[in-house]
Design a protein around this motif. Structure first.
Motif, PDB file in Angstrom:
ATOM      1  N   GLY A  97      10.089   2.157 -48.736  1.00 47.51           N
ATOM      2  CA  GLY A  97      10.596   2.489 -50.061  1.00 47.51           C
ATOM      3  C   GLY A  97      11.057   3.922 -50.212  1.00 47.51           C
ATOM      4  N   GLU A 101      10.105 -12.784 -51.510  1.00 49.52           N
ATOM      5  CA  GLU A 101      10.960 -11.607 -51.356  1.00 49.52           C
ATOM      6  C   GLU A 101      11.982 -11.829 -50.246  1.00 49.52           C
ATOM      7  N   ALA A 111      13.966  -3.855 -45.794  1.00 47.04           N
ATOM      8  CA  ALA A 111      12.532  -3.817 -46.080  1.00 47.04           C
ATOM      9  C   ALA A 111      11.875  -5.144 -45.746  1.00 47.04           C
ATOM     10  N   ALA A 129      16.340 -12.027 -50.522  1.00 46.22           N
ATOM     11  CA  ALA A 129      17.270 -11.230 -49.714  1.00 46.22           C
ATOM     12  C   ALA A 129      18.315 -12.080 -48.999  1.00 46.22           C
ATOM     13  N   SER A 135      21.927  -4.818 -48.363  1.00 44.77           N
ATOM     14  CA  SER A 135      21.099  -3.947 -49.193  1.00 44.77           C
ATOM     15  C   SER A 135      19.892  -3.433 -48.421  1.00 44.77           C
ATOM     16  N   ARG A 136      19.286  -2.352 -48.945  1.00 46.68           N
ATOM     17  CA  ARG A 136      18.081  -1.781 -48.363  1.00 46.68           C
ATOM     18  C   ARG A 136      16.902  -2.754 -48.481  1.00 46.68           C
ATOM     19  N   THR A 137      16.946  -3.602 -49.522  1.00 46.81           N
ATOM     20  CA  THR A 137      15.872  -4.577 -49.698  1.00 46.81           C
ATOM     21  C   THR A 137      15.780  -5.501 -48.505  1.00 46.81           C
ATOM     22  N   GLN A 138      16.918  -5.926 -47.962  1.00 47.26           N
ATOM     23  CA  GLN A 138      16.905  -6.801 -46.798  1.00 47.26           C
ATOM     24  C   GLN A 138      16.280  -6.104 -45.586  1.00 47.26           C
TER      25      GLN A 138
END
Length: 787
Positions: free
Chosen positions: A738, A693, A775, A697, A770-773
């Protein structure tokens, strides 16, 4: 025409209150600065820059195309920064002045005291410390230049601000090109960026609500508004007209119009000048101001998409009436008039201006002639790419073709509808195969070849060329079984036409298709034959190293390492000898694979790292994904499992836009699965997924730096977290769990807008997209030991 008419401000423009309240006429000792009729949206940076220029230059000209907001910006600056002018700010509107010789007397009449006798503006102004604003000078630019020069010479404390579509070209003049309103840098539809932060969208919303206070817009509407503003190039006049039109037209109708809404008419704008009633009227005004040579070049320039360089403009737009030197002179005139912009390398038109020129081109009846000239120029560019792709100019040729993709599309589209260009169009699409493959545009290349083959049914050498290139694009695009019948037809046609070069190229593409379809033995047999055929072509043959690389790859997949290395070394030497980069990068990649298969992981790193650098320069997305995959295997062989897992994640993210990762290479897919399982077993499922993951990112450049062990300057892990305020850390932690902005707002008892602002600040501070990064950062908040 009366003095009062000339001094009145009637253009419908906008103003937004600043921290410093603008100086009104009543608070000034002198002056006639009009009051703005509505608020200005944005323009903070522009206002600051113009005020800075006024502090250092006594003559500043705001230039730009009609409708870009020159007048409104001038009014805003003049009212907000009036303090340095104790004798007032004097506004003189000139767009209706038809007699240039009246400019001096008009200035004297407006600025002078009642009852004065002189018509000399220099005597009237004398030593007064004042700002003189001359609005809309483009139609009297020579007279304005003469008068301003005289005023600056005789009035030592005078500052002049002018608005004009072209500069006055007066000594000491500072010119500021007023840009359109900015649009969001990222698409609203993608979920990134916020169109509410766009000045263009904000202006539309404000004017639409002013026109109809009952109107309401949904989030979906914001996306439509963004698209509309983008089509209107961020031009304030066009946006205001479109917004006002929502009183009587649904937003969906405005946003989905195929043509530019040049004819939108804003009823009720009694204060708007005649040429501001429609965007077309503004463009008509600019067009009529041009001489015939400039009009002709404006019309011809409209055939380009995405602009053009000087060589293309001279090639396409030169006629027996206008030589290349004439094109240069006229082009300079269009730049001066703000019809065309120039960034030092490329000339461009705003789409609204280009579309208007396109209409005029059709009206003039010369569309076919100009389009054929445009097609010939870019067909020549395609030929230069195909003949020069194997050599020192490869990168430059690929970059040039990629930069002209919009024009290439127009040229090929024209050839479909013009029978005289259909054969040339087919050859053009075929010759561009290095662009289609090298830039990851295989699907688009197939699209054009299919359409152009259908349009040009006559059998010729161009047709056989198109067949083997079409097979190549299908094979490399994952449709190897679909490529086989096309290539078999190509072989038959090459034999019929006695085209030995096409037969050789077709044979090697057949071998590649067989390889990608999983038939290694047949593929190696075909590719061996192709190498022999390519060697028999007289003089140097650029397609020989191409065949060698494909044969070397097939031998690697068949684990015949020793012969693969010999073949690949020959391909590498030929590429280096001719300073070629694309095949060199692939030969290095497969030499790295051969070393891995031979158990020499340490020997694999150097060719793979070199290949990676070359592919980054070439922007070879497919190749980058392939080499990063091999470097993840090398990391596993060295026991660096966390690095390998992150590279696996990076490869997955990079491959996503390209389709299924390693599509058509069954052996590679098998090796990929085996290595991924090794990594998972070595560090455990949870740690493996976290690393994957984290790899997903990574940006492309970060992934490359990570793969090669180069430390990039970027905020990471606990150091990055410390850059955030306590509140931002709290919100980032909730993002990592999340939670949506709405859910976070409910938990913290704040507005969703406040949360959205915090998230934007977090992304900016961390350099994330992004928000994923966010997280990933908060899940793995220990320093990365892999680098």
């Amino acid at each position: 025409m009366t003095v009062s008419h000339l001094s009145g401000y009637t253009a419908m423009q906008t103003r937004q209150p600043e921290a410093t309240e603008p100086v009104s006429e009543s608070s000034m000792s002198h002056g006639n600065l009009p009051s703005a009729l509505s608020t200005i949206i944005g323009r903070h940076a522009e206002s600051s820059e113009v005020s800075r220029l006024l502090a250092s230059s006594r003559l500043v000209t705001l230039s730009g195309p009609g409708g870009v907001g020159k007048t409104r910006l001038a009014l805003h600056v003049a009212s907000t920064y009036a303090e340095p002018y104790p004798d007032g700010v004097w506004w003189i509107r000139l767009e209706d002045l038809a007699q240039p010789t009246l400019l001096g007397p008009i200035i004297a009449g407006i600025v002078g005291e009642p009852g004065q006798q002189t018509q000399d503006p220099a005597l009237t102004i004398g030593n007064r410390r004042m700002l003189l604003v001359l609005d809309n000078c483009e139609h009297i630019v020579d007279s304005a230049a003469t008068v301003c020069t005289s005023l600056l010479e005789h009035c030592p404390f005078l500052t002049i601000l002018t608005t004009s579509q072209e500069p006055l070209h007066v000594e000491g003049e500072s010119t500021y090109a007023v840009p359109p309103l900015p649009l969001p840098k990222r698409s609203h539809a993608s979920g990134d960026g916020d169109p509410h932060h766009s000045d263009a969208v904000a202006l539309f919303l404000a004017r639409a609500v002013a026109a109809n206070p009952r109107v309401q817009f949904s989030e979906a509407d914001i996306g439509l508004i963004h698209s509309l503003c983008k089509r209107l190039d961020g031009l304030p006049l066009a946006i205001e007209m479109a917004a006002a039109a929502t009183r009587s037209l649904p937003l969906s109708a405005l946003a989905t119009q195929q043509e530019m809404p040049h004819d939108l008419h804003v009823e009720g704008y009694s204060t708007a000048t005649a040429r501001h009633h429609t965007l077309r009227a503004t463009l008509d005004y600019s067009y009529e101001r041009c001489d015939e040579a400039a009009r002709s070049l404006w019309r011809s320039f409209a055939v380009f998409r995405g602009g053009a360089d000087l060589a293309a403009i001279e090639s396409v737009c030169s006629t027996h009436e206008m030589t290349e030197s004439g094109v240069q002179k006229t082009l300079t005139s269009l730049v001066d008039k703000s019809i065309v912009s120039f960034d030092g390398r490329r000339y461009r038109m705003l789409e609204t201006i280009r579309a208007y020129g396109d209409e005029r081109l059709r009206e003039h009846g010369s569309e076919q002639e100009v389009s054929r000239s445009h097609h010939r120029h870019f067909a020549t560019l395609a030929k230069e790419l195909e003949t020069g792709w194997f050599g020192p100019d490869q990168t430059a040729l690929l970059s040039q073709a990629a930069g002209e993709l919009a024009n290439i599309r127009v040229a090929m589209e024209h050839s479909i509808g013009d029978e005289s260009c259909s054969c040339s169009g087919l050859e053009m699409a075929s010759r561009l195969w290095p662009l289609w493959i090298g830039s990851g545009l295989v699907v688009e290349g197939r699209h054009w070849l299919d359409r152009l083959t259908e349009a040009h049914s006559d059998v010729c050498n161009g047709h056989v060329f198109a067949l083997w290139v079409g097979g190549l694009l299908r094979a490399t695009g994952g449709d190897s079984s679909g490529a086989l019948p096309i290539l078999e037809r190509c072989q038959d046609l090459a034999t019929e036409l006695d085209d030995s070069a096409a037969a050789a190229h077709c044979t090697q593409v057949l071998g590649l298709a067989e390889l990608l379809d999983g038939r290694r033995a047949t593929a190696i047999e075909r590719l061996d034959e192709a190498v022999t055929l390519e060697r028999h072509i007289p003089e140097f043959n650029a397609y020989l190293p191409f065949a060698l690389v494909n044969l070397g790859a097939a031998l690697c997949y068949d684990e015949r390492v020793q012969r693969a290395v010999k073949i690949l070394d020959e391909a590498r030497e030929l590429s280096m000898k001719h300073a070629e980069q694309l095949l060199l990068s692939w030969s290095e990649a497969y030499l790295g694979l051969a070393a891995l298969l031979d158990g020499r992981a340490s020997s694999a790193v150097a060719p793979l790292t070199s290949s990676l650098a070359r592919k980054r320069k070439l922007q070879d997305s497919l190749g980058l994904s392939f080499v990063l995959e091999l470097l993840s295997w090398a990391a596993i062989a060295h026991g660096d499992i966390h690095r390998a897992a992150r590279l696996i994640g990076a490869v997955e993210a990079l491959s996503q836009p390209l389709g299924t990762h390693l599509a058509g290479l069954e052996q590679m897919l098998q090796w990929h699965s085996e290595n991924a399982e090794k990594a998972r077993a070595a560090i455990g499922e949870k740690a493996f997924e976290a690393d994957v993951e984290a790899g997903r990112a990574l940006s492309l450049d970060d992934a490359i730096a990570f793969a090669t062990g180069i430390r990039r300057e970027a905020p990471r892990d606990h150091v990055a977290i410390e850059r955030l305020t306590p509140r931002e850390q709290e919100i980032a932690a909730l993002v990592a769990r999340g939670m949506t902005n709405k859910e976070i707002a409910a938990q913290l008892v704040v507005s969703s807008r406040t949360v959205s602002t915090h998230v934007e600040h977090i992304l900016a501070k961390l350099g994330f997209r992004s928000r994923t990064q966010i997280a990933v950062l908060f899940r793995t908040s220990t320093p990365d030991k892999a680098t």
